[in-house]
Design an enzyme around this catalytic site. Structure first.
Site, PDB file in Angstrom:
ATOM      1  N   HIS A  48       0.854  -1.190   0.000  1.00  0.00           N
ATOM      2  CA  HIS A  48       0.000   0.000   0.000  1.00  0.00           C
ATOM      3  C   HIS A  48       0.890   1.240   0.000  1.00  0.00           C
ATOM      4  O   HIS A  48       2.007   1.207   0.488  1.00  0.00           O
ATOM      5  CB  HIS A  48      -0.881   0.019   1.246  1.00  0.00           C
ATOM      6  CG  HIS A  48      -1.987  -0.994   1.200  1.00  0.00           C
ATOM      7  ND1 HIS A  48      -3.004  -0.943   0.289  1.00  0.00           N
ATOM      8  CD2 HIS A  48      -2.215  -2.096   1.952  1.00  0.00           C
ATOM      9  CE1 HIS A  48      -3.825  -1.967   0.484  1.00  0.00           C
ATOM     10  NE2 HIS A  48      -3.373  -2.690   1.484  1.00  0.00           N
ATOM     11  N   ARG A  74       7.338  -5.950   2.731  1.00  0.00           N
ATOM     12  CA  ARG A  74       6.074  -6.446   2.167  1.00  0.00           C
ATOM     13  C   ARG A  74       6.026  -6.087   0.681  1.00  0.00           C
ATOM     14  O   ARG A  74       5.809  -4.923   0.322  1.00  0.00           O
ATOM     15  CB  ARG A  74       4.888  -5.847   2.907  1.00  0.00           C
ATOM     16  CG  ARG A  74       3.570  -6.308   2.298  1.00  0.00           C
ATOM     17  CD  ARG A  74       2.435  -6.221   3.268  1.00  0.00           C
ATOM     18  NE  ARG A  74       1.821  -4.902   3.353  1.00  0.00           N
ATOM     19  CZ  ARG A  74       0.602  -4.698   3.833  1.00  0.00           C
ATOM     20  NH1 ARG A  74      -0.120  -5.715   4.263  1.00  0.00           N
ATOM     21  NH2 ARG A  74       0.106  -3.479   3.901  1.00  0.00           N
ATOM     22  N   ASP A  88      17.092  -9.939  -3.801  1.00  0.00           N
ATOM     23  CA  ASP A  88      18.397  -9.544  -4.347  1.00  0.00           C
ATOM     24  C   ASP A  88      18.928  -8.275  -3.686  1.00  0.00           C
ATOM     25  O   ASP A  88      20.134  -8.127  -3.491  1.00  0.00           O
ATOM     26  CB  ASP A  88      18.322  -9.333  -5.866  1.00  0.00           C
ATOM     27  CG  ASP A  88      18.327 -10.654  -6.628  1.00  0.00           C
ATOM     28  OD1 ASP A  88      18.569 -11.700  -6.002  1.00  0.00           O
ATOM     29  OD2 ASP A  88      18.072 -10.634  -7.851  1.00  0.00           O
ATOM     30  N   GLU A 152      -5.858 -13.063   4.974  1.00  0.00           N
ATOM     31  CA  GLU A 152      -6.637 -11.848   5.234  1.00  0.00           C
ATOM     32  C   GLU A 152      -7.995 -11.835   4.542  1.00  0.00           C
ATOM     33  O   GLU A 152      -8.545 -10.769   4.297  1.00  0.00           O
ATOM     34  CB  GLU A 152      -5.813 -10.604   4.877  1.00  0.00           C
ATOM     35  CG  GLU A 152      -5.149 -10.657   3.509  1.00  0.00           C
ATOM     36  CD  GLU A 152      -4.194  -9.483   3.279  1.00  0.00           C
ATOM     37  OE1 GLU A 152      -4.221  -8.532   4.054  1.00  0.00           O
ATOM     38  OE2 GLU A 152      -3.455  -9.534   2.286  1.00  0.00           O
ATOM     39  N   ASP A 178      -8.201  -6.163   6.019  1.00  0.00           N
ATOM     40  CA  ASP A 178      -8.766  -6.887   4.873  1.00  0.00           C
ATOM     41  C   ASP A 178      -9.708  -7.992   5.321  1.00  0.00           C
ATOM     42  O   ASP A 178     -10.723  -8.245   4.670  1.00  0.00           O
ATOM     43  CB  ASP A 178      -7.635  -7.451   4.005  1.00  0.00           C
ATOM     44  CG  ASP A 178      -7.005  -6.358   3.166  1.00  0.00           C
ATOM     45  OD1 ASP A 178      -7.729  -5.716   2.395  1.00  0.00           O
ATOM     46  OD2 ASP A 178      -5.806  -6.111   3.314  1.00  0.00           O
TER      47      ASP A 178
HETATM   48  O1  LIG Z   1      -5.307  -6.307   6.395  1.00  0.00           O
HETATM   49  C1  LIG Z   1      -4.541  -5.701   7.162  1.00  0.00           C
HETATM   50  O2  LIG Z   1      -4.876  -5.293   8.287  1.00  0.00           O
HETATM   51  C2  LIG Z   1      -3.184  -5.470   6.694  1.00  0.00           C
HETATM   52  O3  LIG Z   1      -2.723  -6.161   5.817  1.00  0.00           O
HETATM   53  C3  LIG Z   1      -2.434  -4.275   7.223  1.00  0.00           C
HETATM   54  C4  LIG Z   1      -2.893  -3.101   6.357  1.00  0.00           C
HETATM   55  O4  LIG Z   1      -2.322  -3.214   5.091  1.00  0.00           O
HETATM   56  C5  LIG Z   1      -2.694  -1.720   6.880  1.00  0.00           C
HETATM   57  O5  LIG Z   1      -3.509  -1.489   7.965  1.00  0.00           O
HETATM   58  C6  LIG Z   1      -1.315  -1.247   7.108  1.00  0.00           C
HETATM   59  O6  LIG Z   1      -1.332   0.145   7.406  1.00  0.00           O
END
Ligand SMILES: O=C(O)C(=O)C[C@H](O)[C@@H](O)CO
Length: 256
Positions: A48, A74, A88, A152, A178
């Site tokens: 994100h 991530r 890498d 998630e 999520d």
């Molecule tokens: O689903 C979630 O909760 C995450 O994967 C973390 C989020 O991406 C987010 O809250 C990070 O700021």
């Protein structure tokens, strides 16, 4: 030169709880500040927000100055090319979003490993191998790499044990934002049904001996998750800390 030890992976194996924080602001000064604060793990988030693969490199270099802190990168998605690029440039722990099935988990493991066990492409002069100076890196890389998968969605949660017990998976991160959306409660990670699902997932992962992790901004729920057995718990997000600190100042001083 020795292959650098992955402290985060060692901590998971030793059952030592690790406290984490999210880094989404794309500047290594922010990452370095978080590492200096004393967190055990820092998520360098290219899923994100504005961070790209190339932003993760200076972030990794910033964390490297603080041996007690571990970087957890991530990638934007569970993709073998992205995985290869992050590895890498020296990421030792990857956290892959949106893993939905055992097949996807197995694909992620293959992407982490050089042939014949996997399909990671071989490049000589990378930061990962300390520019070729780590002795026998291609045979030893795997020892210090750590793979965390994100579960998630409600569908993935149904297959939690299938995903978590794939050989080569080191831990499962439960994504409350999520997951709550997928369960029909967007923006409500504190909904009782979501909380029950998360607490159940922590217990199920404990039963199969796989470390679990989470991000929660609710300190009481974070303590509850730790008590239930999460091995790696993130309790903050850089932008939120900045916003809250700045708003606190405005509230304290107003327009004086
Ligand atoms: O689903 C979630 O909760 C995450 O994967 C973390 C989020 O991406 C987010 O809250 C990070 O700021």
């Amino acid at each position: 030169m020795e292959n650098p030890v992955n402290r985060f992976k060692a901590g998971l194996r030793e059952g030592r709880h690790q406290l984490g924080v999210w880094n989404a602001i794309p500047h290594p000064t922010v990452t370095e500040c978080l590492a200096a604060c004393g967190f055990d793990w820092i998520v360098i988030d290219t899923e994100h927000g504005a961070m790209e693969v190339t932003d993760a490199l200076p972030a990794l270099q910033a964390v490297a100055g603080y041996p007690a802190a571990s970087a957890v990168v991530r990638p934007a998605i569970n993709d073998w090319v992205l995985i290869k690029r992050h590895l890498d440039q020296g990421a030792q722990t990857l956290m892959l979003p949106y893993v939905q099935s055992r097949d996807e988990a197995e694909a992620a493991v293959r992407a982490m490993r050089y042939p014949p066990r996997g399909l990671r492409g071989v490049a000589g002069m990378t930061r990962a191998s300390r520019y070729g100076l780590v002795e026998d890196y291609s045979h030893r890389a795997e020892d210090e790499l750590c793979l965390i998968l994100q579960v998630e969605t409600a569908a993935a949660l149904d297959r939690l044990e299938e995903i978590a017990t794939v050989e080569g998976v080191d831990g499962i991160f439960i994504g409350p934002a999520d997951l709550s959306a997928s369960m029909g409660y967007p923006g409500q990670p504190e909904h009782p049904a979501v909380v029950a699902a998360i607490e159940g997932a922590i217990a199920r992962l404990k039963a199969v001996g796989v470390p679990s992790g989470i991000l929660t901004l609710d300190p009481d729920f974070a303590r509850r998750c730790i008590a239930l057995g999460t091995g790696f718990t993130a309790v903050g997000v850089d932008m939120l800390s900045l916003r809250n600190g700045a708003m606190g100042l405005v509230e304290a001083f107003g327009n004086a």
